[in-house]
Write a protein that holds these residues in place. Structure first.
Motif, mmCIF file in Angstrom:
data_model
loop_
_atom_site.group_PDB
_atom_site.id
_atom_site.type_symbol
_atom_site.label_atom_id
_atom_site.label_comp_id
_atom_site.label_asym_id
_atom_site.label_seq_id
_atom_site.Cartn_x
_atom_site.Cartn_y
_atom_site.Cartn_z
ATOM 1 N N PHE A 63 0.825 -1.203 0.000
ATOM 2 C CA PHE A 63 0.000 0.000 0.000
ATOM 3 C C PHE A 63 0.861 1.256 0.000
ATOM 4 O O PHE A 63 0.610 2.205 -0.750
ATOM 5 N N ASN A 64 1.891 1.275 0.841
ATOM 6 C CA ASN A 64 2.747 2.458 0.937
ATOM 7 C C ASN A 64 3.605 2.652 -0.304
ATOM 8 O O ASN A 64 3.893 3.789 -0.689
ATOM 9 N N VAL A 65 4.036 1.563 -0.920
ATOM 10 C CA VAL A 65 4.798 1.680 -2.168
ATOM 11 C C VAL A 65 3.912 2.268 -3.265
ATOM 12 O O VAL A 65 4.334 3.159 -4.018
ATOM 13 N N LEU A 66 2.672 1.785 -3.356
ATOM 14 C CA LEU A 66 1.744 2.316 -4.353
ATOM 15 C C LEU A 66 1.428 3.778 -4.079
ATOM 16 O O LEU A 66 1.364 4.597 -5.011
ATOM 17 N N LEU A 67 1.252 4.118 -2.797
ATOM 18 C CA LEU A 67 0.957 5.504 -2.445
ATOM 19 C C LEU A 67 2.130 6.414 -2.791
ATOM 20 O O LEU A 67 1.943 7.513 -3.329
ATOM 21 N N ALA A 68 3.338 5.973 -2.488
ATOM 22 C CA ALA A 68 4.526 6.785 -2.799
ATOM 23 C C ALA A 68 4.749 6.892 -4.299
ATOM 24 O O ALA A 68 5.411 7.833 -4.764
ATOM 25 N N SER A 69 4.202 5.949 -5.062
ATOM 26 C CA SER A 69 4.354 5.980 -6.519
ATOM 27 C C SER A 69 3.314 6.870 -7.190
ATOM 28 O O SER A 69 3.461 7.188 -8.379
ATOM 29 N N ALA A 70 2.276 7.253 -6.448
ATOM 30 C CA ALA A 70 1.180 8.032 -7.028
ATOM 31 C C ALA A 70 1.643 9.315 -7.716
ATOM 32 O O ALA A 70 1.225 9.583 -8.849
ATOM 33 N N PRO A 71 2.510 10.128 -7.085
ATOM 34 C CA PRO A 71 2.928 11.363 -7.768
ATOM 35 C C PRO A 71 3.760 11.105 -9.023
ATOM 36 O O PRO A 71 3.814 11.952 -9.918
ATOM 37 N N LEU A 72 4.409 9.963 -9.092
ATOM 38 C CA LEU A 72 5.210 9.634 -10.268
ATOM 39 C C LEU A 72 4.320 9.240 -11.448
ATOM 40 O O LEU A 72 4.686 9.450 -12.604
ATOM 41 N N ALA A 73 3.152 8.673 -11.130
ATOM 42 C CA ALA A 73 2.270 8.183 -12.183
ATOM 43 C C ALA A 73 1.145 9.159 -12.530
ATOM 44 O O ALA A 73 0.700 9.192 -13.681
#
Length: 271
Positions: free
Chosen positions: A130-140
């Motif tokens: 969940f945290n990896v996906l959340l941290a990836s949100a601004p990149l995507a």
């Protein structure tokens, strides 16, 4: 005055990071040797997470020492890596401490029952993903990605910067902000405090029973020592996280638009 405080904070942050980066790797070998024990396995994850968090804070501490000039964080690669790692480790470490508190409480509450390790590993993996996906949100989903913000001397992002969110007055913005930023800090804190009092209650009852059955203070001293240790660790945890809990509780309970109000009153930009 502000520059002096920034410099002092930078010294404390840099010094703490360097000490942590030296001592934490020394504990990895110990916890790895005892990884068959659930507590040692969780401590191993906590130490590794802490190392990642300290590494991500090093560029920020250098900026604080240099009047909040980005320095290393002026590099898009370093800025993105620092923000990405910090976003993951800051939330994941809080979750790990809460999970460790639950494991300790269940061990005392159910001493004759073996809880499968998978019962702890599954939520751990879910939280990490969940945290990896959340941290990836601004990149995507953001045109800006991670960017340097001088008032925090960190590279970060905002929920309102995501392309599909838009205005900060929307229900979607509130839902994402509360579920991904505020609650992940508040819930583990409540778990830690509740687990602490539960452990103390169980140990206190065990202490009284031991003293009633056996006229010796050795075992009783052991129980009191464990109780005091748990209480002190919880107090230290609460001391450093209390201000954040108070702020997020106010933001969560306010009937107004809490984060917009906070920004207007203080100039802070809460992500």
């Amino acid at each position: 005055m502000t520059h002096t405080l920034d410099f002092l904070f930078g010294i404390v942050e840099l010094g703490s990071a360097l000490v942590g980066l030296v001592l934490n790797p020394l504990t990895i070998a110990y916890f790895y040797r005892n990884r068959d024990q659930l507590s040692s396995l969780l401590y191993l994850f906590i130490v590794i997470t802490d190392i990642g968090s300290l590494l991500s804070c090093l560029p920020s501490s250098l900026s604080m020492l240099n009047n909040r000039v980005p320095m290393l964080l002026s590099s898009p690669v370093i800025c993105t890596l620092s923000g990405f790692v910090f976003n993951i480790t800051s939330r994941f470490s809080v979750f790990l401490i809460g999970l460790l508190s639950v494991a300790r409480a269940l061990t005392l509450l159910l001493p004759f029952r073996t809880i499968p390790r998978i019962a702890y590993i599954i939520p751990l993996i879910v939280c990490l993903v969940f945290n990896v996906l959340l941290a990836s949100a601004p990149l995507a989903f953001s045109n800006d990605g991670y960017h340097y913000e001088s008032f925090k001397a960190q590279c970060s992002w905002g929920v309102g910067e995501l392309n599909f969110v838009g205005s900060s007055n929307t229900t979607l913005w509130r839902g994402i902000t509360y579920s991904t930023i505020i609650l992940p800090w508040l819930i583990p804190g409540c778990v830690v405090i509740i687990s602490c009092f539960l452990c103390i209650t169980i140990l206190a009852k065990s202490d009284r029973r031991k003293r009633a059955m056996v006229r010796t203070t050795k075992k009783a001293y052991s129980y009191r020592h464990i109780t005091v240790t748990i209480l002190l660790m919880t107090l230290v945890y609460t001391l450093f996280n209390g201000p954040c809990w108070v702020l997020y509780t106010v933001l969560l309970s306010s009937k107004l638009h809490p984060i917009s109000w906070l920004q207007a009153e203080t100039g802070l930009y809460i992500h």
